[in-house]
Every structure is written in C-alpha cells, then in structure tokens.
Write a protein that holds these residues in place. Structure first.
Motif, PDB file in Angstrom:
ATOM      1  N   ASN A 453       0.863  -1.179   0.000  1.00 47.65           N
ATOM      2  CA  ASN A 453       0.000   0.000   0.000  1.00 47.65           C
ATOM      3  C   ASN A 453       0.904   1.235   0.000  1.00 47.65           C
ATOM      4  OD1 ASN A 453      -2.283   1.557   0.071  1.00 47.65           O
ATOM      5  ND2 ASN A 453      -2.732   1.208   2.234  1.00 47.65           N
ATOM      6  N   HIS A 454       1.123   1.807  -1.178  1.00 45.98           N
ATOM      7  CA  HIS A 454       2.051   2.931  -1.366  1.00 45.98           C
ATOM      8  C   HIS A 454       1.310   4.231  -1.045  1.00 45.98           C
ATOM      9  CE1 HIS A 454       5.718   4.642  -3.215  1.00 45.98           C
ATOM     10  NE2 HIS A 454       4.928   5.565  -3.752  1.00 45.98           N
ATOM     11  N   VAL A 455       1.039   4.435   0.260  1.00 43.43           N
ATOM     12  CA  VAL A 455       0.223   5.580   0.666  1.00 43.43           C
ATOM     13  C   VAL A 455       0.971   6.893   0.449  1.00 43.43           C
ATOM     14  CG1 VAL A 455      -1.093   4.266   2.356  1.00 43.43           C
ATOM     15  CG2 VAL A 455       1.006   5.437   3.058  1.00 43.43           C
ATOM     16  N   GLY A 456       0.219   7.959   0.196  1.00 43.40           N
ATOM     17  CA  GLY A 456       0.802   9.285   0.041  1.00 43.40           C
ATOM     18  C   GLY A 456       1.017   9.928   1.394  1.00 43.40           C
ATOM     19  N   ASP A 457       2.129   9.584   2.050  1.00 47.11           N
ATOM     20  CA  ASP A 457       2.382  10.072   3.409  1.00 47.11           C
ATOM     21  C   ASP A 457       3.545  11.050   3.462  1.00 47.11           C
ATOM     22  OD1 ASP A 457       4.499   8.404   2.919  1.00 47.11           O
ATOM     23  OD2 ASP A 457       4.328   7.265   4.793  1.00 47.11           O
ATOM     24  N   TRP A 458       3.875  11.670   2.339  1.00 46.88           N
ATOM     25  CA  TRP A 458       5.014  12.581   2.310  1.00 46.88           C
ATOM     26  C   TRP A 458       4.737  13.639   1.257  1.00 46.88           C
ATOM     27  CZ3 TRP A 458       8.254  12.688   6.072  1.00 46.88           C
ATOM     28  CH2 TRP A 458       9.517  13.298   5.965  1.00 46.88           C
ATOM     29  N   GLY A 459       5.246  14.813   1.429  1.00 49.28           N
ATOM     30  CA  GLY A 459       5.060  15.829   0.404  1.00 49.28           C
ATOM     31  C   GLY A 459       4.711  17.188   0.977  1.00 49.28           C
ATOM     32  N   THR A 460       4.561  18.146   0.092  1.00 51.50           N
ATOM     33  CA  THR A 460       4.370  19.547   0.488  1.00 51.50           C
ATOM     34  C   THR A 460       3.059  19.783   1.223  1.00 51.50           C
ATOM     35  OG1 THR A 460       3.435  20.012  -1.694  1.00 51.50           O
ATOM     36  CG2 THR A 460       5.792  20.397  -1.411  1.00 51.50           C
ATOM     37  N   GLN A 461       2.039  18.930   1.006  1.00 50.12           N
ATOM     38  CA  GLN A 461       0.752  19.165   1.659  1.00 50.12           C
ATOM     39  C   GLN A 461       0.848  19.051   3.181  1.00 50.12           C
ATOM     40  OE1 GLN A 461       1.520  16.401   0.130  1.00 50.12           O
ATOM     41  NE2 GLN A 461       0.547  14.602   1.010  1.00 50.12           N
ATOM     42  N   PHE A 462       1.869  18.345   3.671  1.00 51.85           N
ATOM     43  CA  PHE A 462       1.970  18.168   5.118  1.00 51.85           C
ATOM     44  C   PHE A 462       2.390  19.454   5.830  1.00 51.85           C
ATOM     45  CE2 PHE A 462       1.849  13.726   3.986  1.00 51.85           C
ATOM     46  CZ  PHE A 462       1.040  13.225   4.993  1.00 51.85           C
ATOM     47  N   GLY A 463       3.010  20.362   5.091  1.00 51.27           N
ATOM     48  CA  GLY A 463       3.358  21.637   5.705  1.00 51.27           C
ATOM     49  C   GLY A 463       2.127  22.388   6.156  1.00 51.27           C
ATOM     50  N   SER A 508       3.667  27.324   6.297  1.00 52.20           N
ATOM     51  CA  SER A 508       3.481  25.939   5.831  1.00 52.20           C
ATOM     52  C   SER A 508       4.697  25.463   5.051  1.00 52.20           C
ATOM     53  CB  SER A 508       2.226  25.847   4.954  1.00 52.20           C
ATOM     54  OG  SER A 508       1.071  26.172   5.683  1.00 52.20           O
ATOM     55  N   ARG A 509       5.231  26.317   4.212  1.00 47.67           N
ATOM     56  CA  ARG A 509       6.406  25.946   3.420  1.00 47.67           C
ATOM     57  C   ARG A 509       7.622  25.701   4.306  1.00 47.67           C
ATOM     58  NH1 ARG A 509       5.072  30.419  -1.295  1.00 47.67           N
ATOM     59  NH2 ARG A 509       3.746  29.049  -2.579  1.00 47.67           N
ATOM     60  N   LEU A 510       7.755  26.520   5.358  1.00 49.47           N
ATOM     61  CA  LEU A 510       8.855  26.300   6.298  1.00 49.47           C
ATOM     62  C   LEU A 510       8.688  24.970   7.030  1.00 49.47           C
ATOM     63  CD1 LEU A 510       9.258  29.881   7.857  1.00 49.47           C
ATOM     64  CD2 LEU A 510      10.825  28.725   6.273  1.00 49.47           C
ATOM     65  N   ASN A 511       7.449  24.613   7.308  1.00 51.76           N
ATOM     66  CA  ASN A 511       7.191  23.336   7.982  1.00 51.76           C
ATOM     67  C   ASN A 511       7.663  22.146   7.141  1.00 51.76           C
ATOM     68  OD1 ASN A 511       6.008  24.543  10.218  1.00 51.76           O
ATOM     69  ND2 ASN A 511       3.933  24.415   9.375  1.00 51.76           N
ATOM     70  N   VAL A 512       7.518  22.250   5.820  1.00 53.62           N
ATOM     71  CA  VAL A 512       7.953  21.166   4.934  1.00 53.62           C
ATOM     72  C   VAL A 512       9.457  20.948   5.080  1.00 53.62           C
ATOM     73  CG1 VAL A 512       8.186  20.410   2.544  1.00 53.62           C
ATOM     74  CG2 VAL A 512       6.102  21.570   3.280  1.00 53.62           C
TER      75      VAL A 512
END
Length: 736
Positions: A453-463, A508-512
């Motif tokens: 299950n290749h879940v989308g658990d990484w990326g810019t949205q997490f910021g 948010s971008r800094l959080n990434v």
C-alpha cells in the motif's frame, strides 16, 4: 527432463494460405498463424517442440478446453517423454513465443534474420517486447484481418482492415526499424524491434506480416524498412524450417478421432468447466448429425448478452460452406446432404442431435436451445448442472494448481494507495478491489506476493496540515491528545487557509523543510495524522476483506539521492535549464523526461517511484512487479520501467514490470475524481449505502417468507451481498 509440447483445440489448424493471391481472399486461420509463431519461436530460441497426444475419450485436457475457447494452440510443460500429462502454461501464438524466449537455453537467441545473436541490447524480454506484442494483437492483426487480396487499397473490411489503419500500423513499424529513428536501430541494428537479437515481438510481427504479405504487397512496397525486415526473416533458414514443420503436420496431435467416432465420454458430474462441457456436447452432436464432418470445430463461445443465452455454437455457417465446396458427398441438391439447403438447416440438424443426447429425458448440461440469425445456435445451462458443481465447490473448495517449482516467483503488487490525512473515497475503490483480486490469483497459483500500500504520506501538503493543527488545536503544544473526527473536513479547511492566507502559506512551506530535516514537533504531528488516517483506512479494508502492507512514500525518502547519483554516474542524468535533474528515455514516444529532482532540489512522484522500483527489485527481490492505478498513469509507469531497463536494473527473462490500468473513476459531473480537491463520496458512505439497500430488500423478502434467512441473519447477509455487489461491479468489466 522438461519437455515442451503443443496441444490444439478439437480441430487442427488449417493448412497454409494458398500462394495464389487470387484465391486467398480471407485471412489465414488463427490456428495456423499461432502454430507458425510457436514453430518459429522454437527454432529461434532453441527450444524443441513436439505435438501433444490428442486426449483420449476419458481424459480431461485443460489445454484442449482452453484451446477451444481461444481457438488456438496451448503450450504444455511436462517431464514425460511424449508430452502427455503436461500442464498448460501459455496460450496462443504470442504467449507461446514469449514463454519459449524466456526458457531459451541460450542467453542471446541466435538471430533467424541473420543478426549477430548478441547478448547485448535489451535482451529477449522487457517492457518494449510486451508493447510490441500488444501492438501486433490489438493494432496490426485487426487492421489486416479482412483486407481483400484483390483490392487491398479499397478494402474497408469489418475487421478494421482499411488502408488507413494498415498504413498507420506499417508507418509505426517502419519508424521503429529505421536506422535513424528506430528502436531497433538504437541497439545497433534494424532487423529487430528490440535490441540486437530476436525476441517474441519479432516472431509475432514477422508471422503476421508474412501471412498477409501477398494481400498487402502494394502497400508493403512503400515501407522500405519493414520490407527489408520481413524479407530478412522469412528467407532465413529457421523461418523456412518453421513453415515446413507446420505444413508437414509435425506439430499436430499424434492421434485423432476418426470419421463417425463414438461420442466423447465426458463425466458431467465431475467436469465443472461449462465451456468444455458445452463444446463436447456440440462436437458429439455434429459428429452424429454429419459423420463426414466429425472433426469440425463447433466454435463455442459465451453469448455477448445473457438475453440470447449462456453459450452459442457458431459452426453451422462454416460447416454449410464447407459442404457446398466439397459437393458430391450427399444426395441432396448440389451434393449437399438430404434436407440441407441453408445454414439454418445445418443448425437445426445439430440441435436435433443435441436433444437426442438425453439422460432420463433431459440433457445433463444444456437446458434450452434456439437458432438465431443465419444459424447461430444458442443455449442455456441446466440449473441442476450449476447447482451440482456449485455445491461441490463449496464443499471441496477449488483445487490449487501445482505448477513446476521453477515458476514460483516473488511478486509485488502495488495497489490502493490512498493519501494520508484524507479519508478513502470511491476513486480508491477500483484499485483496491482489482489489486486484492490480482494478489489472490497469484497466491492461488503458488507465488509469494508482497501486497504493498504505497500511501501518500510525504510531500508539500503536510506543511499546511502541520500548521493548521498547530493553530486549531493549541492543546497539542501542552501535550494533550488531539481528536480529529473528520479528516476530509480537516484537510479542506487547511487547504482553504493555505490558499487564502499568505502568512499561513509561508509558515506551511517552512514546515515542509523542517519536517524533511527531522524536526521533532513536525515529525510528531506527521505521525499523528498518519495514525488517524491508518485507522480509517483499516476500517475500509476490513469491510472489503482486503489485506495490505503499508509502505508509503516517506519510506523511500532516504533512498532517492543514491538513485539520482547512480543515474549520474552512468551518464544517464541530464541537468536541464533551471537545475532540474532529468532522465530522458531514448524513445521518441516520450516527449518529456522523468524528473528525478526538481529545480528547487525537491523530490516528486518520479523521484519516489524510481527509488521504490529499485528497492523492490533488489531488496524485496521481486521478479514480477505489478502496479494497479487508473489508466491515465500508464505512460508514467512505462517511462519508469524503461528507465529501470536503461540503467540495468531489469534482467531480461527474469524481471517483469507491469501496469494494470483501469477506466478513470468519475464523479456525477463526468470529471475525474481529484485526489486532493473537490467534493467526493466517501468510500465508507458508499459501502453503508450498499448494505442499507440490501437490508431493505431482504427485510421485504423475510416478511414475504421468500428470503431463506431469519431476521437475526439480516445484517450479516446484507453486508455480504452489499460488499460483494460493489466488488462485482468493478470486476465484471473488461479492462479499459
């Protein structure tokens, strides 16, 4: 010692098409073409083939049944000296050619077209071989299927044999074989479609063009590269030997039934294959009605619509035409049998013969018969036959196959793959259901399967999600538990703040950056969001009886940089304007590259998928890797597979990389569901609705005393029916 044998359906392949083009106005039989492909592959790849003995009256031959269904030969693998008792492992000419190329004892097949037979190039198998095989099956072959030899330039046959379609197919081949633009040319030669040596792709294309060459001679002369390619192959000793082998009947069954043979003794109490049972009944009926034509293929297939019946026999029209050509065998008009003046009369005689095959006044398999159109015989299956075999299946289960141990491989199936911080919606349904089914089939066949299950658990949205949680749930900073009840609402609110508030966006971008650098608070919030999502996903998987192992995008984050370095070291990396690092696939089909690193130094889907692919090939040891997504991602995966082949990760004949695409899941507006935007129907709501409707229907039937269940069984039964209906809706459809 392993033996390879060819088994045919009830009727042998017809003879080769006449060299006199004026008399050859239709395409050669599929059986002959497929057998010639098998013979040519046998010669090219140094794998001897024999003919499998024809099954006796009491034998059950899976290959014969499948061959009848597919109207082509099957390849049997056996350790027996004569090839009897073998298990069918490949069907049809293309499948057999591909299998023989994979089991070839020589690392680089000797080129039948006069090539070097080098071990270099792309090898005998790879994604491009599969693409050419699919091209031959779905484009080239249909375009040639009904072109007339007398007027190929004007034919617009029903099978798609128009000049435009043929020209388009030949143009694609000519480009591929061109010394300057062709795929073969990239490997150093123009007599092969892939690499420097013969592959199953060459076998399929050459045989198809050879059998149509006289009918399309004028067109073929316009394509120099294709003309040279075909001529080199069909004049080679190995191709000529293959033609001789097929025409001499060496690969035909070593024994066959004689005219007017006794009815086949098939035990319908133990034979659960409907198509085999129906085929046997019509075969015997034709032999009884027309003893001189006892070996005619009944041409049985499933009806296109259930309103016509379950199966249909299409032999009457062909059989009538054969009788007219033969002449003199009967006492009727024009040498036809008495009472036979049309295909409908032939069909009527066959129906009568079927009706005579009764036990205690009824046929053991067929319930009712009908004649439609010019002579199609349709039939329905006896409910008692279905009940009997369904009860046996429920009692005994499905016997597991026992393929040779060498065919047991490590498989990996990538499916479902929802995004963290969002609940699963109906857009995830199809990948989940198809993926689970593929896994079960592979496991049933004895393979080891990693269900990923290749879940989308990484990326810019997490910021933005991290920032939104900080602001909306200040108790988190005090160490208190965060209770997010609705992930979809949480995500949408965060997205709205991100779009509307520039300060929020900057934070948010800094959080990434902090998350990727390992900031403790960011990592903690990230894990909270992942855990909440995982619990919601598991509820859906439990209801659908789906088993997956989560291995998301974040797992591969530290593996991306070494992959980029490897491409760079091997001279396959291109730094584009702006600083983006790309891998260009040497194939004119792809106008854009794989971007393994963005101009700002970040990673995207291409980066993660290439890192994941290498990990799966080398660390997991997957020999067969299957990705299941909607069809819009097909080109992306083709590029990834081609890049893996380019860098040398894929060993020809050992690794298989596949993408199973399905039709896009759409909303009520007819537009594709967007993963991270817009209103969607939650998957749990869809499942709840399916159960609710079943409960209503069952409750009414319980009141009417027609349900066959008690009220305390209502919910459990409704769940089974509701979830089953949702799964069936997707699985009943052909791939799109």
């Amino acid at each position: 010692m392993v033996k390879y044998a060819i088994a045919h359906a009830s009727s042998a392949p017809s003879s080769a098409p006449s060299s006199d083009s004026s008399s050859s106005t239709s395409s050669p039989s599929k059986g002959y073409a497929a057998t010639l492909k098998a013979a040519y592959a046998s010669a090219l790849f140094d794998v001897p083939l024999t003919a499998a003995p024809a099954p006796t009256a009491t034998q059950s031959s899976g290959a014969a049944a499948a061959g009848s269904f597919l109207h082509g030969p099957a390849l049997l693998v056996s350790s027996d000296g004569d090839g009897s008792g073998g298990r069918d492992v490949a069907f049809g000419g293309n499948g057999i050619a591909k299998f023989l190329s994979l089991v070839s004892p020589s690392p680089g097949a000797t080129s039948g077209s006069g090539g070097s037979g080098s071990k270099g190039g792309s090898g005998r198998y790879g994604p491009r071989v599969d693409e050419w095989l699919e091209f031959e099956r779905t484009v080239l072959r249909p375009s040639l299927s009904s072109v007339s030899s007398s007027s190929p330039s004007t034919s617009e046959g029903k099978g798609g044999g128009s000049t435009k379609k043929i020209a388009a197919a030949l143009t694609k081949l000519d480009d591929a074989l061109s010394p300057t633009t062709g795929g073969g040319g990239k490997g150093g030669g123009t007599l092969h479609l892939v690499g420097n040596s013969d592959t199953a792709a060459d076998v399929a294309i050459v045989v198809t063009l050879f059998l149509a060459s006289q009918r399309i001679a004028d067109l073929l002369n316009q394509y120099d590269s294709v003309k040279r390619y075909v001529a080199a192959h069909v004049t080679s000793p190995k191709f000529l030997a293959a033609v001789t082998t097929v025409d001499s009947g060496i690969l035909l069954p070593t024994s066959s039934s004689t005219k007017g043979a006794a009815a086949t003794q098939l035990d319908y109490q133990t034979e659960s294959s409907q198509i085999k049972a129906v085929t046997t009944i019509f075969t015997d009926a034709i032999a009884q009605a027309f003893p001189d034509y006892a070996n005619v293929d009944p041409v049985v297939q499933k009806c296109s619509s259930s309103k016509f019946g379950d199966y249909q026999c299409n032999a009457a029209m062909r059989l009538f035409g054969t009788m007219k050509k033969d002449g003199g065998k009967g006492g009727g008009k024009g040498g036809l049998p008495d009472g036979i003046t049309s295909p409908q009369d032939v069909a009527s005689s066959i129906v009568t013969a079927v009706e005579n095959q009764t036990t205690n006044g009824h046929n053991p398999v067929i319930d009712s018969l009908g004649i439609n159109g010019p002579g199609f015989i349709t039939c329905k299956i006896q409910s008692s036959y279905l009940d009997h075999h369904l009860n046996l299946l429920l009692r005994d289960g499905i016997p597991k196959p026992s393929p040779p141990s060498s065919t047991h491989v490590q498989c990996l199936v990538d499916f479902s793959s929802p995004n963290i911080a969002k609940e699963m919606h109906v857009g995830h349904l199809r990948s989940t259901i198809i993926g689970e089914s593929v896994c079960r089939i592979l496991e049933f066949a004895g393979h080891d399967v990693a269900r990923i299950n290749h879940v989308g658990d990484w990326g810019t949205q997490f910021g933005m999600l991290i920032q939104y949680l900080r602001e909306e749930y200040p108790q988190f900073a005090k160490g208190e538990e965060v209770n997010i009840t609705d992930l979809t609402v949480f995500y949408k609110n965060a997205k709205k703040r991100f779009d509307d508030d520039e300060v929020f966006k900057d934070r948010s971008r800094l959080n990434v950056v902090e998350l990727q650098a390992g900031d403790e608070e960011c990592r903690t919030i990230w894990k909270i969001l992942c855990d909440i999502s995982r619990k919601e996903f598991d509820k859906v998987y439990e209801r659908l009886d789906v088993t997956v192992t989560e291995c998301g995008e974040s797992f591969y984050n530290d593996k991306i940089a070494p992959v980029i370095e490897e491409f760079s070291t091997k001279g396959l990396l291109s730094v584009e304007e702006g600083g983006a690092k790309c891998v260009w696939i040497p194939d004119s089909k792809f106008s854009i590259p794989l971007m393994v690193q963005k101009s700002d130094g970040g990673y995207g889907y291409d980066s993660t998928d290439m890192a994941a692919l290498k990990y799966r090939l080398f660390d997991v040891g997957a020999k067969r890797t299957i990705y299941i997504t909607d069809y819009s991602q097909a080109d992306h995966f083709k590029m990834c597979f081609a890049a893996a082949e380019l860098i040398g990760w894929v060993e020809p004949g050992v690794h298989r990389l596949e993408h199973i695409g399905f039709g896009t899941v759409q909303g009520e507006d007819g537009k594709r569901f967007k993963t991270r935007s817009g209103e969607t129907v939650r998957l749990v709501d869809l499942l709840d609705e399916a159960v609710r409707r079943q409960e209503e229907g069952l409750a009414e039937r319980i009141e009417a005393n027609t349900a066959g269940i008690t009220r305390d069984m209502l919910h459990e039964t409704a769940c089974a029916l509701g979830y089953g209906a949702v799964k069936y809706f997707d699985l009943r459809r052909n791939p799109t």
